[in-house]
Design an enzyme around this catalytic site. Structure first.
Site, short mmCIF file in Angstrom:
data_model
loop_
_atom_site.label_atom_id
_atom_site.label_comp_id
_atom_site.label_asym_id
_atom_site.label_seq_id
_atom_site.Cartn_x
_atom_site.Cartn_y
_atom_site.Cartn_z
N GLN A 210 25.50 44.48 24.94
CA GLN A 210 24.93 45.64 24.25
C GLN A 210 25.33 46.95 24.92
OE1 GLN A 210 23.33 42.99 25.46
NE2 GLN A 210 21.35 43.48 26.38
N GLN A 284 33.12 33.92 48.18
CA GLN A 284 33.24 34.16 46.73
C GLN A 284 32.41 33.17 45.93
OE1 GLN A 284 34.87 37.08 45.60
NE2 GLN A 284 34.55 37.23 47.81
N HIS A 287 28.88 34.20 44.75
CA HIS A 287 28.67 35.11 43.62
C HIS A 287 28.01 34.43 42.44
CE1 HIS A 287 30.54 39.01 44.48
NE2 HIS A 287 31.44 38.37 45.18
N GLU A 353 42.64 36.26 41.11
CA GLU A 353 42.02 37.57 41.24
C GLU A 353 42.17 38.06 42.69
OE1 GLU A 353 37.59 39.62 40.70
OE2 GLU A 353 37.78 37.47 41.03
N HIS A 354 41.74 37.23 43.64
CA HIS A 354 41.91 37.51 45.07
C HIS A 354 42.78 36.40 45.66
CE1 HIS A 354 37.69 38.71 43.99
NE2 HIS A 354 38.09 39.86 44.50
N ASP A 387 35.98 43.81 48.96
CA ASP A 387 34.77 43.98 48.15
C ASP A 387 34.03 45.26 48.51
OD1 ASP A 387 35.06 41.73 46.61
OD2 ASP A 387 33.78 40.47 47.85
N HIS A 446 64.76 61.47 7.67
CA HIS A 446 64.80 61.81 9.08
C HIS A 446 65.99 62.73 9.37
CE1 HIS A 446 61.93 58.56 9.39
NE2 HIS A 446 61.84 58.68 10.71
#
Length: 458
Positions: A210, A284, A287, A353-354, A387, A446
């Protein structure tokens, strides 16, 4: 993370189901490697898209009324206003723990210095006398930045979103983070304090898909609430619903990436220290239960030692159950390879990602990696550094998208605008070529648009 050197931890720690994939002796194509590496199983992707479409439709059709209902449904919060009052921002900053404030200020300083160094220079190219083509980098007008809530608090994500936008010169910045029942329906006070520290005063207590819909389409004012104006770019990490919402509004607004649940890969050889490898995999995994932790190594001995360390350290870390679930999931495990060459190929196929490099001559190995959101080189560059305080950005592409996309940076908030400035003589010099090419493409208008400029002067 809390760990223990007590020998009893080794004997009492429960074994982990840290999966093993043995690629030794196998020469796989890129497609086969991509299919073989551990990945999260997104069984709910179609279901998520259906739910997110419903949320977007509700926000677009019923505005703040829908946002209030969604806050009650997902956050357990009775919400009369989504905008965070200025007094709440100021109060959160005033009450911030001094040590945390100092850490945030250091993180901001380093991130700002790196972000300001990223801004590309404008370019002017004179192709002929009187023929100048320029490329100017212009910031977008307004951005919406999302900071997730969920299982952790992420003031660092405020920094990672806001600092590059400010460095790019964006003039209108709005930030959204989920309302928290424990904090009177406002986002977590540390999130608010970080926003205040950066001078961001347009903050909304809106979570999930949202929030993305509100930024993408705007929300008309109602019942004394000021409207939420639509933005040009939406950035920030989130869960599968946030990532799906970003994908669905892409094209209406720009997005940084569909950043999903975090992942780490570590390329290590026999020289790596198993306790460091395990600690970084756990860092990680804490998380999210769906977080991915992958070790790629040519040393079976290291893999065994890391497994022992994982069991020991997981037993004593604060979020042990969450970590154990993440490490035991199909998205995590160890990949055994023949040698460093195959390990590099696996890492490029995985596109983490890492990606940490814990090998002999780690800088040289890192230079051979093509696909990663961010690369952490050597024993003293853990992902935790990125991080919080490396100066780099931790909003990075996940799920293999690092093969074609970049982490959040200053250019996310800039547009390259080309400016063409030709004199009469410069246009005349190429006029015959334009006429020829327009004829070849069966677009004679053109060519006529060029010829008329010279015919009218005759």
């Amino acid at each position: 993370m809390t760990t223990s050197s007590d020998n009893s931890a080794i004997t009492t720690a429960q074994p982990l189901d840290f999966r093993s994939l043995d690629l030794r002796g196998r020469r796989l194509t890129l497609a086969e490697l991509r299919a073989a590496v551990p990945r999260a199983q997104h069984h709910t992707m179609a279901d998520a898209e259906s739910k997110v479409l419903d949320i977007i439709t509700a926000v677009r059709s019923r505005g703040f009324a829908a946002l209030g209902e969604l806050a009650q449904k997902f956050d357990g919060v009775e919400q009369s206003h989504t905008r965070v009052p200025a007094a709440a921002l100021a109060g959160a900053l005033a009450e911030l723990d001094p040590a945390v404030r100092s850490a945030l200020e250091e993180s901001i300083s380093r991130a700002r210095r790196f972000a300001e160094g990223q801004r590309p220079a404008n370019v002017d190219v004179e192709l002929a006398d009187g023929a100048v083509v320029s490329q100017n980098w212009i910031p977008v007008g307004r951005v919406g930045l999302y900071v997730p809530g969920g299982l952790a608090v992420y003031p660092s994500s405020v920094i990672m979103n806001v600092v590059p936008a400010l460095a790019a010169g964006v003039e209108s910045i709005a930030l959204a983070s989920p309302p928290q029942k424990d904090f009177g329906g406002l986002p977590h006070p540390t999130i608010l304090a970080a926003a205040a520290l950066l001078g961001i005063d347009e903050v909304y207590a809106i979570g999930g898909a949202q929030a993305i819909a509100s930024f993408a389409y705007g929300v008309p004012g109602a019942d004394g609430e000021e409207p939420i104006e639509p933005v040009d770019v939406v950035t920030g990490p989130g869960n599968i619903f946030v990532a799906t919402a970003k994908r669905l509004v892409k094209g209406v607004v720009g997005i940084d990436s569909e950043a999903g649940t975090t992942e780490i890969a570590i390329l290590a050889d026999a020289t790596a220290r198993p306790e460091l490898v395990a600690a970084d995999l756990i860092s990680q995994a804490e998380h999210d239960p769906k977080a991915a932790s992958v070790l790629v190594t040519d040393s079976a001995e290291l893999a065994d030692a890391v497994a022992v360390e994982l069991a020991r350290q997981t037993a004593t870390t604060k979020h042990s159950d969450r970590v154990r679930e993440a490490l035991s999931g199909p998205q995590s495990g160890v990949i055994l390879v023949d040698d460093l060459e195959q390990g590099i190929a696996v890492c490029n196929a995985y596109a983490a990602e890492h990606l940490e490099i814990m090998t002999a001559d780690a800088p040289a190995v890192a230079a051979r990696i093509r696909n990663a959101g961010a690369i952490f080189v050597g024993d003293y560059s853990p992902v935790s550094l990125g991080d919080y305080c490396a100066g780099s950005n931790h909003v990075l592409p996940t799920s293999g998208t690092a093969a074609f996309s970049s982490g959040l940076n200053v250019t996310t908030f800039l547009r390259a605008v080309q400016v063409i400035n030709y004199s009469r003589a410069a246009l005349e010099q190429v006029s015959s070529h334009i006429v020829s090419l327009s004829g070849a493409e069966d677009l004679p208008g053109h060519g006529d648009a060029v010829k008329i400029r010279f015919a009218s002067e005759g």
